[in-house]
Design a protein around this motif. Structure first.
Motif, PDB file in Angstrom:
ATOM      1  N   UNK A  76       0.816  -1.222   0.000  1.00 54.61           N
ATOM      2  CA  UNK A  76       0.000   0.000   0.000  1.00 54.61           C
ATOM      3  C   UNK A  76       0.847   1.268   0.000  1.00 54.61           C
ATOM      4  N   UNK A  77       1.979   1.236   0.710  1.00 53.81           N
ATOM      5  CA  UNK A  77       2.840   2.423   0.761  1.00 53.81           C
ATOM      6  C   UNK A  77       3.383   2.773  -0.618  1.00 53.81           C
ATOM      7  N   UNK A  78       3.766   1.753  -1.386  1.00 50.61           N
ATOM      8  CA  UNK A  78       4.286   2.013  -2.728  1.00 50.61           C
ATOM      9  C   UNK A  78       3.186   2.577  -3.622  1.00 50.61           C
ATOM     10  N   UNK A  79       1.979   2.035  -3.487  1.00 56.56           N
ATOM     11  CA  UNK A  79       0.865   2.536  -4.302  1.00 56.56           C
ATOM     12  C   UNK A  79       0.571   3.994  -3.963  1.00 56.56           C
ATOM     13  N   UNK A  80       0.536   4.306  -2.684  1.00 53.10           N
ATOM     14  CA  UNK A  80       0.259   5.682  -2.260  1.00 53.10           C
ATOM     15  C   UNK A  80       1.365   6.631  -2.713  1.00 53.10           C
ATOM     16  N   UNK A  81       2.603   6.118  -2.785  1.00 53.41           N
ATOM     17  CA  UNK A  81       3.714   6.950  -3.247  1.00 53.41           C
ATOM     18  C   UNK A  81       3.552   7.309  -4.719  1.00 53.41           C
ATOM     19  N   UNK A  82       2.764   6.497  -5.447  1.00 57.36           N
ATOM     20  CA  UNK A  82       2.512   6.784  -6.858  1.00 57.36           C
ATOM     21  C   UNK A  82       1.404   7.794  -7.073  1.00 57.36           C
ATOM     22  N   UNK A  83       0.735   8.213  -5.984  1.00 54.90           N
ATOM     23  CA  UNK A  83      -0.308   9.241  -6.065  1.00 54.90           C
ATOM     24  C   UNK A  83       0.328  10.623  -5.915  1.00 54.90           C
ATOM     25  N   UNK A  84      -0.160  11.584  -6.649  1.00 51.72           N
ATOM     26  CA  UNK A  84       0.361  12.940  -6.495  1.00 51.72           C
ATOM     27  C   UNK A  84      -0.685  13.953  -6.939  1.00 51.72           C
ATOM     28  N   UNK A  85      -0.449  15.197  -6.589  1.00 55.46           N
ATOM     29  CA  UNK A  85      -1.380  16.282  -6.895  1.00 55.46           C
ATOM     30  C   UNK A  85      -0.641  17.401  -7.611  1.00 55.46           C
ATOM     31  N   UNK A  86      -1.287  17.979  -8.611  1.00 52.01           N
ATOM     32  CA  UNK A  86      -0.704  19.113  -9.319  1.00 52.01           C
ATOM     33  C   UNK A  86      -1.627  20.318  -9.153  1.00 52.01           C
ATOM     34  N   UNK A  87      -1.027  21.508  -9.165  1.00 55.48           N
ATOM     35  CA  UNK A  87      -1.768  22.736  -8.897  1.00 55.48           C
ATOM     36  C   UNK A  87      -1.564  23.736 -10.026  1.00 55.48           C
ATOM     37  N   UNK A  88      -2.643  24.382 -10.437  1.00 62.41           N
ATOM     38  CA  UNK A  88      -2.549  25.414 -11.470  1.00 62.41           C
ATOM     39  C   UNK A  88      -1.664  26.554 -10.976  1.00 62.41           C
ATOM     40  N   UNK A  89      -0.774  27.017 -11.852  1.00 65.88           N
ATOM     41  CA  UNK A  89       0.134  28.090 -11.492  1.00 65.88           C
ATOM     42  C   UNK A  89       1.469  27.609 -10.962  1.00 65.88           C
ATOM     43  N   UNK A  90       1.602  26.293 -10.754  1.00 62.56           N
ATOM     44  CA  UNK A  90       2.854  25.753 -10.219  1.00 62.56           C
ATOM     45  C   UNK A  90       3.841  25.464 -11.345  1.00 62.56           C
ATOM     46  N   UNK A  91       5.116  25.383 -10.982  1.00 59.24           N
ATOM     47  CA  UNK A  91       6.165  25.050 -11.945  1.00 59.24           C
ATOM     48  C   UNK A  91       6.297  23.539 -12.039  1.00 59.24           C
ATOM     49  N   UNK A  92       6.101  23.012 -13.221  1.00 54.72           N
ATOM     50  CA  UNK A  92       6.239  21.575 -13.450  1.00 54.72           C
ATOM     51  C   UNK A  92       6.546  21.341 -14.927  1.00 54.72           C
ATOM     52  N   UNK A  93       7.599  20.612 -15.189  1.00 55.13           N
ATOM     53  CA  UNK A  93       7.971  20.313 -16.568  1.00 55.13           C
ATOM     54  C   UNK A  93       7.023  19.262 -17.126  1.00 55.13           C
ATOM     55  N   UNK A  94       6.503  19.546 -18.317  1.00 51.53           N
ATOM     56  CA  UNK A  94       5.539  18.632 -18.915  1.00 51.53           C
ATOM     57  C   UNK A  94       6.159  17.254 -19.148  1.00 51.53           C
ATOM     58  N   UNK A  95       7.430  17.225 -19.559  1.00 53.13           N
ATOM     59  CA  UNK A  95       8.099  15.947 -19.801  1.00 53.13           C
ATOM     60  C   UNK A  95       8.195  15.123 -18.518  1.00 53.13           C
TER      61      UNK A  95
END
Length: 344
Positions: free
Chosen positions: A145-164
């Motif tokens: 379960x810990x590994x599965x939860x580590x694969x979850x993430x959240x992204x926010x509008x206005x944040x810096x994140x490379x599309x690649x």
């Protein structure tokens, strides 16, 4: 409008007040307070509409409430009844049903059941709610379960994140790249846009990038591809209940080779076919079925949530149900002795 439709519409408009008035008073307040504070408890004697009403109240509390009932049919009925009470907040309740009738069932799993299982596993990440599960699901062992939860993430509008970088994370989480996003678990890239359909979402999302900045997040309709709702953030979860790692695949391969020694031609052929399919599709059901031979499972359903209250319906009855489930698995295991090599 018929009289029946009129009554139903009137209930929809007044259900909030009905629910509040019905559960008002010191006995109910004390009852709900005890349920909310209890980490593990049993609920019995709630007949008729009282049970679903109590669950609807708990569904609105912070955190995750896991309600365990006897079987799949009961879980489905309770889910519909609780959703009726919750109305617009019906997204706070989800039933987590078994993939199939048993771990030895060879029929194809219902995709909708699979998506709802993932939604239940991610309940805490999405603000909590009520999870209704039959006893058979409570007895399941889950891998990491810990590994599965580590694969979850959240992204926010206005944040810096490379599309690649986001594309790489989606691939690792099991998403499939397609030309057009119409189904859950898929994504596509077109110019500055990245469309993605999380498995626990009702609608896919369109991410618009400006350089390395996520400029906006909008939901869109798959059939028309038109966006209709702007969001500040988006939660993304893996598209399967397990995430395969290279060393585990290697361990399974080694175990299969060991098992081939001494098998007759027919059983060797069966095992080799599964082996070849596993190598081609490491995220398939073969991986989930064969993984118990190197890992018996390290967690149960509630391990996906840090803060979870567990309520069982009619404790004595569920104990008998659990015994029946184990007896059924044992009988099926014995019957498959000459049919399926490496049965879990």
């Amino acid at each position: 409008m018929t009289r029946q439709q009129s009554v139903a519409e009137n209930f929809k408009q007044k259900r909030g007040a009905v629910m509040q008035n019905t559960t008002r008073g010191e006995p109910f307040e004390r009852f709900f307070a005890e349920l909310s504070l209890s980490g593990r408890t049993s609920l019995s004697g709630c007949f008729g509409a009282l049970g679903p009403l109590c669950l609807a109240h708990l569904a609105q509390h912070a955190g995750v409430t896991l309600f365990v009932c006897s079987d799949v049919a009961r879980a489905k009925v309770l889910e519909q009844q609780v959703m009726t009470w919750l109305g617009p907040r019906s997204g706070r309740v989800v039933s987590m049903l078994p993939e199939r009738n048993s771990i030895y069932d060879q029929t194809a799993a219902d995709p909708e059941v699979m998506w709802r299982r993932l939604s239940a596993m991610a309940a805490e990440m999405n603000g909590g709610g009520l999870i209704i599960a039959p006893m058979s699901v409570l007895l399941e062992r889950f891998f990491s379960p810990e590994r599965w939860l580590a694969g979850c993430f959240e992204i926010t509008a206005g944040s810096d994140i490379r599309r690649e970088e986001l594309v790489k994370r989606l691939v690792l989480a099991g998403y499939t790249r397609t030309g057009v996003v119409e189904e859950r678990g898929t994504f596509t890239v077109r110019g500055s846009l990245l469309d993605v359909f999380p498995p626990d979402a009702e609608f896919p999302a369109r991410l618009d990038f400006f350089g390395d900045e996520l400029d906006s997040i909008k939901l869109f309709t798959p059939s028309t591809q038109r966006s209709f709702d702007k969001r500040d953030r988006l939660s993304l979860i893996p598209v399967a209940e397990f995430i395969a790692e290279e060393h585990e695949l290697q361990q399974i391969n080694e175990r299969i080779i060991e098992e081939l020694v001494g098998l007759d031609e027919r059983r060797s052929s069966l095992l080799l076919r599964r082996h070849e399919h596993l190598l081609a599709h490491p995220d398939s059901r073969d991986y989930k079925e064969l993984k118990p031979f190197i890992d018996k499972g390290v967690g149960y359903l509630w391990d996906f949530w840090k803060n979870c209250r567990v309520i069982v319906e009619e404790h004595d009855q569920l104990t008998a149900v659990a015994d029946e489930i184990y007896d059924g698995f044992s009988a099926q295991y014995a019957q498959l002795n000459d049919l399926t090599p490496l049965r879990p």
